[in-house]
Design a protein around this motif. Structure first.
Motif, short mmCIF file in Angstrom:
data_model
loop_
_atom_site.label_atom_id
_atom_site.label_comp_id
_atom_site.label_asym_id
_atom_site.label_seq_id
_atom_site.Cartn_x
_atom_site.Cartn_y
_atom_site.Cartn_z
N ALA A 11 0.87 -1.34 0.05
CA ALA A 11 -0.05 -0.05 -0.08
C ALA A 11 0.93 1.19 -0.05
O ALA A 11 2.00 1.25 0.58
N GLU A 12 0.61 2.28 -0.77
CA GLU A 12 1.32 3.50 -0.68
C GLU A 12 0.29 4.67 -0.87
O GLU A 12 -0.74 4.53 -1.56
N ASP A 14 1.31 11.54 5.02
CA ASP A 14 1.79 12.16 4.00
C ASP A 14 1.78 11.38 2.78
O ASP A 14 1.90 10.21 2.87
N ARG A 15 2.01 12.14 1.52
CA ARG A 15 1.95 11.32 0.27
C ARG A 15 3.20 10.63 0.36
O ARG A 15 4.43 10.97 0.67
N GLY A 16 3.30 9.29 -0.02
CA GLY A 16 4.67 8.41 -0.20
C GLY A 16 4.84 7.52 0.82
O GLY A 16 5.69 6.80 0.70
N ALA A 17 3.79 7.54 1.98
CA ALA A 17 4.00 6.56 3.11
C ALA A 17 3.77 5.23 2.35
O ALA A 17 2.82 4.90 1.59
N ARG A 18 4.54 4.33 2.79
CA ARG A 18 4.31 2.95 2.26
C ARG A 18 4.17 1.86 3.27
O ARG A 18 4.90 1.92 4.46
N MET A 19 3.44 0.59 2.91
CA MET A 19 3.45 -0.43 4.02
C MET A 19 3.45 -1.68 3.12
O MET A 19 2.85 -1.83 1.99
N THR A 38 6.56 -4.27 6.80
CA THR A 38 7.39 -3.26 6.80
C THR A 38 6.66 -1.90 6.67
O THR A 38 5.71 -1.83 5.99
N ALA A 39 7.27 -0.81 7.19
CA ALA A 39 6.28 0.54 7.22
C ALA A 39 7.33 1.61 7.02
O ALA A 39 8.39 1.72 7.64
N ARG A 40 7.02 2.64 6.10
CA ARG A 40 7.74 3.74 6.25
C ARG A 40 6.65 4.93 6.13
O ARG A 40 5.97 5.02 5.13
N LEU A 41 6.43 5.69 7.04
CA LEU A 41 5.52 6.60 7.29
C LEU A 41 6.05 8.00 7.59
O LEU A 41 6.88 8.12 8.62
N ASP A 42 5.54 8.92 6.84
CA ASP A 42 5.63 10.41 7.16
C ASP A 42 4.21 10.85 7.35
O ASP A 42 3.30 10.74 6.64
N GLY A 43 4.49 11.78 8.37
CA GLY A 43 3.08 12.35 8.81
C GLY A 43 2.81 13.35 9.91
O GLY A 43 4.00 13.80 10.18
#
Length: 87
Positions: free
Chosen positions: A5-6, A21-26, A44-49
């Motif tokens: 998911a993005e 924010d745009r670009g967050a990925r799981m 895995t997760a990379r989250l900006d917000g």
């Protein structure tokens, strides 16, 4: 089995409480165990917000392994007969 998911546009949860924010990925990865069931293997997760007024940047990875089949021995032990209560 794999699911990704993005975030393509900013997403807000709870009105103004949380914003991703745009670009967050799981990514979710599952594996078949003992040819019986699908269980998690990796997340895995990379989250900006933003949480309220605090900005955050999170990168996390969780690995699952060592699955074993649950086994138990059980037996029925005879007991006393149940009697109906008298009125």
């Amino acid at each position: 089995m794999r699911a990704e998911a993005e975030v393509l546009q900013p997403i807000t949860f709870g009105g103004f409480l949380v914003k991703l924010d745009r670009g967050a990925r799981m990514t979710f990865l599952q594996t078949r165990v003992n040819d019986e069931v699908w269980l998690p293997a990796k997340i895995t997760a990379r989250l900006d917000g933003r949480l309220l007024i605090k900005h955050f940047n999170v990168a996390a990875e969780v690995n699952y392994s060592g699955y074993r089949k649950f086994q138990v021995d059980s037996r029925v032990i005879p007991g006393e007969e149940a009697t109906a209560p008298r009125r």
